[in-house]
Scaffold this motif. Structure first.
Motif, mmCIF file in Angstrom:
data_model
loop_
_atom_site.group_PDB
_atom_site.id
_atom_site.type_symbol
_atom_site.label_atom_id
_atom_site.label_comp_id
_atom_site.label_asym_id
_atom_site.label_seq_id
_atom_site.Cartn_x
_atom_site.Cartn_y
_atom_site.Cartn_z
ATOM 1 N N THR A 1 5.602 20.874 2.934
ATOM 2 C CA THR A 1 6.266 21.072 4.237
ATOM 3 C C THR A 1 6.128 19.793 5.058
ATOM 4 O O THR A 1 5.356 18.886 4.720
ATOM 5 N N ARG A 2 6.868 19.738 6.167
ATOM 6 C CA ARG A 2 6.794 18.578 7.062
ATOM 7 C C ARG A 2 5.372 18.445 7.603
ATOM 8 O O ARG A 2 4.852 17.338 7.733
ATOM 9 N N ALA A 3 4.747 19.590 7.895
ATOM 10 C CA ALA A 3 3.379 19.560 8.430
ATOM 11 C C ALA A 3 2.406 18.956 7.411
ATOM 12 O O ALA A 3 1.545 18.136 7.767
ATOM 13 N N GLU A 4 2.567 19.336 6.152
ATOM 14 C CA GLU A 4 1.690 18.790 5.101
ATOM 15 C C GLU A 4 1.944 17.294 4.917
ATOM 16 O O GLU A 4 1.012 16.510 4.695
ATOM 17 N N GLY A 5 3.214 16.898 5.016
ATOM 18 C CA GLY A 5 3.563 15.475 4.905
ATOM 19 C C GLY A 5 2.939 14.673 6.036
ATOM 20 O O GLY A 5 2.370 13.594 5.810
ATOM 21 N N ALA A 6 3.029 15.209 7.236
ATOM 22 C CA ALA A 6 2.465 14.531 8.403
ATOM 23 C C ALA A 6 0.949 14.415 8.284
ATOM 24 O O ALA A 6 0.348 13.423 8.693
ATOM 25 N N GLU A 7 0.341 15.426 7.692
ATOM 26 C CA GLU A 7 -1.103 15.419 7.439
ATOM 27 C C GLU A 7 -1.479 14.282 6.480
ATOM 28 O O GLU A 7 -2.482 13.592 6.660
ATOM 29 N N LEU A 8 -0.635 14.072 5.453
ATOM 30 C CA LEU A 8 -0.942 13.083 4.408
ATOM 31 C C LEU A 8 -0.760 11.640 4.861
ATOM 32 O O LEU A 8 -1.492 10.756 4.404
ATOM 33 N N VAL A 9 0.209 11.351 5.718
ATOM 34 C CA VAL A 9 0.470 9.947 6.078
ATOM 35 C C VAL A 9 0.302 9.661 7.564
ATOM 36 O O VAL A 9 0.400 8.496 7.984
ATOM 37 N N GLY A 10 0.057 10.711 8.361
ATOM 38 C CA GLY A 10 -0.012 10.542 9.811
ATOM 39 C C GLY A 10 1.335 10.880 10.429
ATOM 40 O O GLY A 10 2.383 10.580 9.846
ATOM 41 N N ALA A 11 1.296 11.496 11.591
ATOM 42 C CA ALA A 11 2.518 12.028 12.216
ATOM 43 C C ALA A 11 3.518 10.923 12.543
ATOM 44 O O ALA A 11 4.725 11.085 12.342
ATOM 45 N N GLU A 12 3.031 9.782 13.017
ATOM 46 C CA GLU A 12 3.953 8.738 13.449
ATOM 47 C C GLU A 12 4.698 8.134 12.257
ATOM 48 O O GLU A 12 5.923 7.988 12.269
ATOM 49 N N LEU A 13 3.936 7.781 11.214
ATOM 50 C CA LEU A 13 4.558 7.210 10.014
ATOM 51 C C LEU A 13 5.465 8.246 9.351
ATOM 52 O O LEU A 13 6.547 7.906 8.846
ATOM 53 N N PHE A 14 5.061 9.497 9.379
ATOM 54 C CA PHE A 14 5.890 10.540 8.773
ATOM 55 C C PHE A 14 7.242 10.609 9.480
ATOM 56 O O PHE A 14 8.293 10.657 8.834
ATOM 57 N N GLY A 15 7.217 10.581 10.811
ATOM 58 C CA GLY A 15 8.472 10.594 11.576
ATOM 59 C C GLY A 15 9.349 9.414 11.218
ATOM 60 O O GLY A 15 10.573 9.542 11.085
ATOM 61 N N GLU B 1 23.674 19.701 6.545
ATOM 62 C CA GLU B 1 23.324 18.298 6.785
ATOM 63 C C GLU B 1 22.226 17.924 5.790
ATOM 64 O O GLU B 1 21.514 18.798 5.305
ATOM 65 N N PRO B 2 22.106 16.619 5.465
ATOM 66 C CA PRO B 2 21.074 16.223 4.496
ATOM 67 C C PRO B 2 19.676 16.593 5.002
ATOM 68 O O PRO B 2 19.390 16.514 6.196
ATOM 69 N N LEU B 3 18.835 17.008 4.080
ATOM 70 C CA LEU B 3 17.466 17.421 4.413
ATOM 71 C C LEU B 3 16.455 16.446 3.840
ATOM 72 O O LEU B 3 16.568 16.016 2.692
ATOM 73 N N PHE B 4 15.437 16.140 4.619
ATOM 74 C CA PHE B 4 14.289 15.374 4.148
ATOM 75 C C PHE B 4 13.300 16.381 3.573
ATOM 76 O O PHE B 4 12.810 17.250 4.302
ATOM 77 N N THR B 5 13.044 16.319 2.268
ATOM 78 C CA THR B 5 12.190 17.311 1.589
ATOM 79 C C THR B 5 11.114 16.594 0.784
ATOM 80 O O THR B 5 11.215 16.464 -0.435
ATOM 81 N N PRO B 6 10.069 16.108 1.456
ATOM 82 C CA PRO B 6 9.054 15.311 0.764
ATOM 83 C C PRO B 6 8.293 16.121 -0.283
ATOM 84 O O PRO B 6 8.250 17.351 -0.218
ATOM 85 N N SER B 7 7.710 15.388 -1.230
ATOM 86 C CA SER B 7 6.858 16.035 -2.225
ATOM 87 C C SER B 7 5.626 15.170 -2.428
ATOM 88 O O SER B 7 5.571 14.016 -1.985
ATOM 89 N N THR B 8 4.628 15.765 -3.073
ATOM 90 C CA THR B 8 3.426 14.984 -3.399
ATOM 91 C C THR B 8 3.639 14.342 -4.747
ATOM 92 O O THR B 8 4.393 14.841 -5.571
ATOM 93 N N LYS B 9 2.951 13.239 -5.002
ATOM 94 C CA LYS B 9 3.030 12.566 -6.290
ATOM 95 C C LYS B 9 2.026 13.207 -7.222
ATOM 96 O O LYS B 9 0.835 12.962 -7.128
ATOM 97 N N ALA B 10 2.539 14.048 -8.103
ATOM 98 C CA ALA B 10 1.663 14.661 -9.096
ATOM 99 C C ALA B 10 1.342 13.603 -10.145
ATOM 100 O O ALA B 10 2.221 12.866 -10.574
ATOM 101 N N GLU C 1 0.886 -1.159 0.000
ATOM 102 C CA GLU C 1 0.000 0.000 0.000
ATOM 103 C C GLU C 1 0.930 1.217 0.000
ATOM 104 O O GLU C 1 1.532 1.522 1.037
ATOM 105 N N MET C 2 1.113 1.850 -1.175
ATOM 106 C CA MET C 2 2.130 2.904 -1.263
ATOM 107 C C MET C 2 1.675 4.188 -0.550
ATOM 108 O O MET C 2 0.496 4.564 -0.604
ATOM 109 N N LEU C 3 2.607 4.848 0.100
ATOM 110 C CA LEU C 3 2.309 6.130 0.751
ATOM 111 C C LEU C 3 2.181 7.214 -0.332
ATOM 112 O O LEU C 3 2.881 7.167 -1.342
ATOM 113 N N PRO C 4 1.320 8.203 -0.104
ATOM 114 C CA PRO C 4 1.078 9.222 -1.141
ATOM 115 C C PRO C 4 2.117 10.348 -1.168
ATOM 116 O O PRO C 4 1.822 11.448 -1.619
#
Ligand code: Q0Z
Length: 286
Positions: free
Chosen positions: A145-159, A127-136, A84-87
């Motif tokens: 942003t990290r907040a938007e990423g956490a919104e999309l997959v849940g805070a725990e999984l995002f961490g 230092e290396p940065l985690f910079t997530p994006s949405t799959k267009a 089940e791929m993360l978005p």
């Protein structure tokens, strides 16, 4: 392959379903440049990319589980567990290039990370940065942003994907740097498998999912040559092609030079000769 149902096409790869839990990922020899797939193939490119992903999956199992079940004898296809791929696309950047450089120049930030002033294009980041994006679905992925990423997959999984993505990038970028390749950035894709555990999917640390730069030519203050695609790009620039489809045919010498660079990246990173891989792909699995 009559028993395999075609599920999806990427620009240069195909996915088939073998059964309801198993997929077959097939890497073609197609090459894209400036976001357009060219009409000329690069012989063995699909095998190089499949072999590199297999190599990295085998070597990063202790960091995170992955979807690979087996490399097929053709060297270009991988049987893998259906997830089940993360978005989100999990991008890690060690250097300032592409959209990271664009965003930094415009705002001084990349995906909500504030950076020191005065960084140059292609500079190594503090230092290396985690910079997530949405799959267009079409066009370019959009940085979030990290907040938007956490919104999309849940805070725990995002961490968890952030921590694991950074650990994978540290491992692979150090490995590559010791072998003369700067792994400037990379895009990872994760899914969840049985029991909700995090699993690395798709491809890993290939030149199609990452920026590979030749370390001996690294010079911040401008864009860097691509380890693999530079011959093809230079040829396209010389032609004055407008970068809309269809792209130009590549001449024989550009094809040969490009193929040699893919094989060189494969051999430097895996320590395995490409001929040995072609004879038995499992040699990259250690
Ligand atoms: C990967 C993609 C490609 C087109 C779906 N293990 C998995 N489970 C479920 N889905 C995927 C995977 Cl890898 C999956 N993609 C990206 C790959 C062609 C799109 F080869 N899409």
């Amino acid at each position: 392959m009559p028993e395999a149902l075609h599920v999806a096409s990427g620009k240069v790869r195909e996915i088939y379903a073998l059964d309801d839990r198993t997929l077959l990922l097939v890497a073609s020899d197609r090459i894209s440049t400036f976001d357009v797939v060219l009409p000329t193939e690069i012989p063995d490119k699909g095998r190089v990319l499949t072999g590199l992903s297999g190599f990295w999956f085998a070597r990063t199992q202790e960091i995170v589980a992955n979807h690979m079940l087996e490399l097929r004898p053709d060297g270009r296809s991988t049987e893998c567990r259906r997830l089940e791929m993360l978005p989100i696309e999990c991008v890690v950047r060690g250097y300032l290039a592409g959209s990271g450089w664009k965003d930094y120049r415009a705002t001084g930030e990349v995906c909500g990370h504030r950076l020191p002033a005065g960084l140059r294009e292609s500079a190594q980041l503090p230092e290396p940065l985690f910079t997530p994006s949405t799959k267009a679905q079409t066009g370019h992925d959009e940085n979030i942003t990290r907040a938007e990423g956490a919104e999309l997959v849940g805070a725990e999984l995002f961490g968890e994907v952030e921590r694991v993505s950074l650990a994978l990038y540290s491992f692979a970028s150090e490995w590559a740097r010791e072998r003369g390749i700067v792994l400037a950035d990379t895009k990872l894709e994760f899914g969840v498998g049985q029991g909700g555990r995090l699993v690395l999917g798709d491809e890993a640390f290939t030149p199609d999912s990452s920026r590979f730069w030749p370390a001996d030519e690294y010079a911040p203050g401008g864009s860097q040559p691509s380890f693999d695609k530079q011959f093809a790009r230079d040829y396209c620039e010389e032609l004055g092609w407008d970068k809309t489809a269809p792209g130009p045919e590549l001449p024989e010498d550009v094809v040969a030079g490009t193929r040699a660079r893919y094989v060189e990246a494969f051999e430097r990173l895996t320590g395995v000769s490409f001929d040995d891989y072609a004879a038995d792909p499992t040699v990259v699995l250690g």
